[in-house]
Design an enzyme around this catalytic site. Structure first.
Site, PDB file in Angstrom:
ATOM      1  N   CYS A   1       0.815  -1.216   0.000  1.00 10.18           N
ATOM      2  CA  CYS A   1       0.000   0.000   0.000  1.00 10.18           C
ATOM      3  C   CYS A   1       0.851   1.270   0.000  1.00 10.18           C
ATOM      4  O   CYS A   1       2.043   1.256   0.319  1.00 10.18           O
ATOM      5  CB  CYS A   1      -0.954  -0.003   1.184  1.00 10.18           C
TER       6      CYS A   1
ATOM      7  N   CYS B   1       0.782   3.848   2.028  1.00 11.81           N
ATOM      8  CA  CYS B   1       1.312   4.311   3.311  1.00 11.81           C
ATOM      9  C   CYS B   1       2.544   3.509   3.727  1.00 11.81           C
ATOM     10  O   CYS B   1       3.405   4.010   4.448  1.00 11.81           O
ATOM     11  CB  CYS B   1       0.250   4.350   4.403  1.00 11.81           C
TER      12      CYS B   1
END
Length: 139
Positions: free
Chosen positions: A47, A49
């Site tokens: 992902c 993040c």
């Protein structure tokens, strides 16, 4: 499972700075249950993040902390299925989360950072927090 070619660069962001990969549940369990000292485990992820904050924050902390965990370990969500499941079992009562970070001391979970503590924060913020975690638990 993600294609290994896709995640190899994401894995190497941690292995290149000294992280050991756990790919099997037995590797996680055998290390954590018997280890006297500190083990920092990153549940890595594809992902945004993880790419923009978690992995760079971990590297920042390692560069800026005067003390470091005895063992740096990582598992990859979506690929190292058995190892991730074992880490998640060991970080109960926290729910499954990726990316996430767990600090174990003498086989006990002493600190956990969930995805919602990573999202919306930049690498320096995460790194500064990890420096505090390292300095508290790794002395």
């Amino acid at each position: 499972m993600y294609p290994e070619d896709l995640i190899a660069p994401m894995r190497s962001e941690l292995t290149n700075v000294g992280f050991k990969e756990f790919k099997k549940a037995e590797e996680v369990e055998n290390h954590i249950k018997d280890y006297e000292g500190t083990t920092f485990v990153v549940i890595n992820s594809v992902c945004g993040c993880a790419a923009g904050a978690a992995r760079p924050g971990v590297r920042y902390a390692l560069e800026n902390s005067s003390v470091k965990p005895d063992v740096l370990a990582t598992v990859f969500a979506g690929n190292d299925v058995e190892a991730v499941a074992k880490v998640r079992e060991l970080h109960l009562p926290y729910p499954p989360s990726s990316p996430a970070m767990a600090m174990f001391k003498n086989g006990e979970l002493v600190h956990f950072i969930e995805r919602h503590h990573i999202e919306g924060r930049n690498a320096k913020m995460i790194g500064d927090h990890l420096v505090e975690v390292f300095e508290h638990f790794c002395k």
